[in-house]
Design a protein around this motif. Sequence first.
Motif, PDB file in Angstrom:
ATOM      1  N   ILE A  66       0.872  -1.183   0.000  1.00  0.00           N
ATOM      2  CA  ILE A  66       0.000   0.000   0.000  1.00  0.00           C
ATOM      3  C   ILE A  66       0.906   1.229   0.000  1.00  0.00           C
ATOM      4  CG2 ILE A  66      -1.712   1.284   1.340  1.00  0.00           C
ATOM      5  CD1 ILE A  66      -2.676  -1.546   2.330  1.00  0.00           C
ATOM      6  N   CYS A  67       0.676   2.110  -0.942  1.00  0.00           N
ATOM      7  CA  CYS A  67       1.628   3.205  -1.128  1.00  0.00           C
ATOM      8  C   CYS A  67       0.924   4.444  -1.652  1.00  0.00           C
ATOM      9  CB  CYS A  67       2.735   2.777  -2.095  1.00  0.00           C
ATOM     10  SG  CYS A  67       4.044   4.013  -2.186  1.00  0.00           S
ATOM     11  N   THR A  68       1.272   5.575  -1.079  1.00  0.00           N
ATOM     12  CA  THR A  68       0.639   6.839  -1.465  1.00  0.00           C
ATOM     13  C   THR A  68       1.359   7.518  -2.635  1.00  0.00           C
ATOM     14  OG1 THR A  68       2.022   7.918   0.190  1.00  0.00           O
ATOM     15  CG2 THR A  68      -0.217   7.341   0.870  1.00  0.00           C
ATOM     16  N   SER A  69       2.493   6.971  -3.040  1.00  0.00           N
ATOM     17  CA  SER A  69       3.340   7.737  -3.954  1.00  0.00           C
ATOM     18  C   SER A  69       2.902   7.703  -5.420  1.00  0.00           C
ATOM     19  CB  SER A  69       4.782   7.271  -3.826  1.00  0.00           C
ATOM     20  OG  SER A  69       5.615   8.112  -4.555  1.00  0.00           O
ATOM     21  N   LYS A  70       2.404   6.577  -5.867  1.00  0.00           N
ATOM     22  CA  LYS A  70       1.899   6.438  -7.240  1.00  0.00           C
ATOM     23  C   LYS A  70       2.936   6.788  -8.317  1.00  0.00           C
ATOM     24  CE  LYS A  70      -2.878   7.243  -5.879  1.00  0.00           C
ATOM     25  NZ  LYS A  70      -2.863   5.935  -5.242  1.00  0.00           N
ATOM     26  N   CYS A  71       4.108   6.241  -8.168  1.00  0.00           N
ATOM     27  CA  CYS A  71       5.152   6.477  -9.179  1.00  0.00           C
ATOM     28  C   CYS A  71       4.722   5.811 -10.488  1.00  0.00           C
ATOM     29  CB  CYS A  71       6.468   5.873  -8.714  1.00  0.00           C
ATOM     30  SG  CYS A  71       6.961   6.450  -7.079  1.00  0.00           S
ATOM     31  N   LYS A  72       4.932   6.513 -11.593  1.00  0.00           N
ATOM     32  CA  LYS A  72       4.398   6.022 -12.870  1.00  0.00           C
ATOM     33  C   LYS A  72       5.090   4.762 -13.374  1.00  0.00           C
ATOM     34  CE  LYS A  72       2.820  10.482 -14.587  1.00  0.00           C
ATOM     35  NZ  LYS A  72       3.140  11.586 -15.506  1.00  0.00           N
ATOM     36  N   PHE A  73       6.275   4.465 -12.831  1.00  0.00           N
ATOM     37  CA  PHE A  73       7.020   3.294 -13.297  1.00  0.00           C
ATOM     38  C   PHE A  73       6.788   2.077 -12.414  1.00  0.00           C
ATOM     39  CE2 PHE A  73       9.714   6.121 -10.772  1.00  0.00           C
ATOM     40  CZ  PHE A  73       9.930   5.307  -9.660  1.00  0.00           C
ATOM     41  N   CYS A  74       5.898   2.176 -11.435  1.00  0.00           N
ATOM     42  CA  CYS A  74       5.782   1.125 -10.423  1.00  0.00           C
ATOM     43  C   CYS A  74       4.534   0.271 -10.644  1.00  0.00           C
ATOM     44  CB  CYS A  74       5.721   1.766  -9.040  1.00  0.00           C
ATOM     45  SG  CYS A  74       5.549   0.559  -7.704  1.00  0.00           S
ATOM     46  N   ALA A  75       4.708  -1.049 -10.552  1.00  0.00           N
ATOM     47  CA  ALA A  75       3.561  -1.957 -10.637  1.00  0.00           C
ATOM     48  C   ALA A  75       3.268  -2.582  -9.279  1.00  0.00           C
ATOM     49  CB  ALA A  75       3.858  -3.061 -11.656  1.00  0.00           C
ATOM     50  N   PHE A  76       4.003  -2.185  -8.267  1.00  0.00           N
ATOM     51  CA  PHE A  76       3.880  -2.817  -6.947  1.00  0.00           C
ATOM     52  C   PHE A  76       2.906  -2.044  -6.042  1.00  0.00           C
ATOM     53  CE2 PHE A  76       5.688  -3.038  -2.539  1.00  0.00           C
ATOM     54  CZ  PHE A  76       5.446  -4.377  -2.299  1.00  0.00           C
ATOM     55  N   GLY A  77       2.993  -0.733  -6.044  1.00  0.00           N
ATOM     56  CA  GLY A  77       2.190   0.088  -5.129  1.00  0.00           C
ATOM     57  C   GLY A  77       0.692  -0.016  -5.419  1.00  0.00           C
ATOM     58  N   ARG A  78      -0.112  -0.048  -4.345  1.00  0.00           N
ATOM     59  CA  ARG A  78      -1.576  -0.147  -4.472  1.00  0.00           C
ATOM     60  C   ARG A  78      -2.232   0.859  -3.530  1.00  0.00           C
ATOM     61  NH1 ARG A  78       0.225  -4.024  -7.016  1.00  0.00           N
ATOM     62  NH2 ARG A  78      -0.587  -6.118  -7.271  1.00  0.00           N
ATOM     63  N   SER A 113       9.467  -1.463   1.489  1.00  0.00           N
ATOM     64  CA  SER A 113       7.996  -1.477   1.486  1.00  0.00           C
ATOM     65  C   SER A 113       7.419  -0.214   0.853  1.00  0.00           C
ATOM     66  CB  SER A 113       7.493  -1.577   2.931  1.00  0.00           C
ATOM     67  OG  SER A 113       8.191  -2.588   3.625  1.00  0.00           O
ATOM     68  N   GLY A 114       6.101  -0.215   0.690  1.00  0.00           N
ATOM     69  CA  GLY A 114       5.401   0.971   0.216  1.00  0.00           C
ATOM     70  C   GLY A 114       5.251   2.008   1.331  1.00  0.00           C
ATOM     71  N   LEU A 115       4.803   3.205   0.931  1.00  0.00           N
ATOM     72  CA  LEU A 115       4.587   4.308   1.891  1.00  0.00           C
ATOM     73  C   LEU A 115       3.108   4.247   2.288  1.00  0.00           C
ATOM     74  CD1 LEU A 115       6.464   7.093  -0.142  1.00  0.00           C
ATOM     75  CD2 LEU A 115       7.435   5.307   1.333  1.00  0.00           C
ATOM     76  N   HIS A 116       2.826   3.434   3.290  1.00  0.00           N
ATOM     77  CA  HIS A 116       1.448   3.126   3.656  1.00  0.00           C
ATOM     78  C   HIS A 116       0.694   4.389   4.081  1.00  0.00           C
ATOM     79  CE1 HIS A 116      -1.963   1.296   5.662  1.00  0.00           C
ATOM     80  NE2 HIS A 116      -1.572   0.091   5.259  1.00  0.00           N
ATOM     81  N   GLY A 145      16.125   5.575   0.671  1.00  0.00           N
ATOM     82  CA  GLY A 145      16.108   7.009   0.962  1.00  0.00           C
ATOM     83  C   GLY A 145      14.700   7.586   0.848  1.00  0.00           C
ATOM     84  N   VAL A 146      13.885   6.992  -0.008  1.00  0.00           N
ATOM     85  CA  VAL A 146      12.493   7.433  -0.163  1.00  0.00           C
ATOM     86  C   VAL A 146      11.691   7.120   1.106  1.00  0.00           C
ATOM     87  CG1 VAL A 146      10.348   6.904  -1.403  1.00  0.00           C
ATOM     88  CG2 VAL A 146      12.459   7.312  -2.667  1.00  0.00           C
ATOM     89  N   GLU A 147      11.821   5.904   1.614  1.00  0.00           N
ATOM     90  CA  GLU A 147      11.074   5.530   2.829  1.00  0.00           C
ATOM     91  C   GLU A 147      11.545   6.369   4.025  1.00  0.00           C
ATOM     92  OE1 GLU A 147      12.084   1.302   1.720  1.00  0.00           O
ATOM     93  OE2 GLU A 147      10.374   0.945   3.028  1.00  0.00           O
ATOM     94  N   ASN A 193       5.552  12.633  -5.889  1.00  0.00           N
ATOM     95  CA  ASN A 193       5.024  12.564  -4.515  1.00  0.00           C
ATOM     96  C   ASN A 193       6.011  11.977  -3.514  1.00  0.00           C
ATOM     97  OD1 ASN A 193       2.534  13.436  -5.573  1.00  0.00           O
ATOM     98  ND2 ASN A 193       2.091  11.336  -6.216  1.00  0.00           N
ATOM     99  N   LYS A 194       7.214  11.736  -3.956  1.00  0.00           N
ATOM    100  CA  LYS A 194       8.152  11.133  -2.990  1.00  0.00           C
ATOM    101  C   LYS A 194       9.435  11.957  -2.918  1.00  0.00           C
ATOM    102  CE  LYS A 194      10.292   7.587  -5.909  1.00  0.00           C
ATOM    103  NZ  LYS A 194      10.315   6.145  -6.170  1.00  0.00           N
ATOM    104  N   ALA A 195      10.416  11.444  -2.192  1.00  0.00           N
ATOM    105  CA  ALA A 195      11.655  12.197  -1.945  1.00  0.00           C
ATOM    106  C   ALA A 195      12.205  12.820  -3.229  1.00  0.00           C
ATOM    107  CB  ALA A 195      12.692  11.256  -1.339  1.00  0.00           C
TER     108      ALA A 195
HETATM  109  S1  SF4 Z   1       7.285   4.741  -3.573  1.00  0.00           S
HETATM  110 FE1  SF4 Z   1       7.997   2.709  -4.162  1.00  0.00          FE
HETATM  111  S2  SF4 Z   1       6.226   1.326  -3.833  1.00  0.00           S
HETATM  112 FE2  SF4 Z   1       5.467   3.424  -3.792  1.00  0.00          FE
HETATM  113  S3  SF4 Z   1       4.716   3.760  -5.890  1.00  0.00           S
HETATM  114 FE3  SF4 Z   1       6.839   4.545  -5.778  1.00  0.00          FE
HETATM  115  S4  SF4 Z   1       8.183   2.849  -6.422  1.00  0.00           S
HETATM  116 FE4  SF4 Z   1       6.111   1.985  -5.943  1.00  0.00          FE
END
Ligand code: SF4
Length: 365
Positions: A66-78, A113-116, A145-147, A193-195
């Motif tokens: 579960i992640c708030t970042s929504k990076c366009k290259f990511c298939a993992f975050g939900r 992990s994701g940024l819950h 570094g993002v987390e 939305n991230k670092a």
């Molecule tokens: S922060 Fe990590 S898990 Fe979250 S959307 Fe970006 S790449 Fe995916």
Amino acid sequence: MYSSEEYKEIEKKIFAGERLSREDGIKLFACKDIAWLGNMADYVRQQKCGDIVYYNVNCHVNLTNICTSKCKFCAFGRDKDDKGAYAMDVEDALALVRDASKDPNLAGLHVVSGLHSDWSFEDYLQRLQALHDEFPNLYLKGFTGVEITHFAKISGLSVEQVLRKLQQAGLQAIAGGGAEILSDRVRNELCPNKATAAQWLEVSRTAHKLGIKTNASMLYGHIETLEERVDHLLTLRDLQDETGGIQTFICFPFLPKHTELGKTVQQTSMWDDLRTIAISRLMLDNITNIKAYWVMLTVPVAQIALGFGANDIDGTIHKETILHDAGASSPTALSEDNIIKIIREAGRIPAACDCNFNILRTFAD
Ligand code: SF4
């Protein structure tokens, strides 16, 4: 060796151990002679690292997707309500590692992990502490570094305070992800939305000040220019000149499947992957270890990369999920015997190590 004059100059510099310039890096990306590039990178690898190839017997622990970042290259975050979204409680995380620790050679954990959306920093810390309490002999590498930037933001603590707390809970090294391309242009487009680049670098700099070693990566093959790849390498080289705390550099080719960006960007070629690893070895003259991450490259390409400057092939993993969500075609785990075979077939000496490159055992014959 190379016939063109402009590459002869670069070749001379490489054999003399001279630092390559930004212009050299850009020229190398234009080089058509992949065999020459590989030879140059392999020469430097041999000078710096000899024949040892490092690997880990490890288990990846991805606490939540579960992640708030929504990076366009990511298939993992939900999002929390998405199908397949999960968040491990303490017992889930322990159960995963109990299963992995049936392997008596398991040496450590890689926790990313994701940024819950709802978790506090304490939630992450509690899980890390529980893993360390039950498995005190497993090394703990984790959190990008993002987390860590995210933890500082949601806790109101400084990056240094966050790192000290993680260190007290058992963390021994910082994971290399989240660097992507250290360019505001690229990050604003792909992951606003991230670092930021500056924040990612600040986490590494602060960790090094506290004596925590870090790793560094580059996600390439999306919207970046080749000049931006070179600049990314130079940014890391500058940081390493300043602190000396980066242990490994890892190239991640973008995997497009199931990502937003994948609707318009295709996967890199093996040629580009090998070229990028070789140039990374040549430009990063102050980072000892260059990793061929078999999950993203595939096992055969990672094995070839050992002849293109790489001296580290990552680990057994136990069960990889982040990149398999993006369609990685590699297995989700490798046995230690398999890793040893891959390294030996490449003519190198396998060496199991911990997260700080202390050798645990080697297989010289
Ligand atoms: S922060 Fe990590 S898990 Fe979250 S959307 Fe970006 S790449 Fe995916």
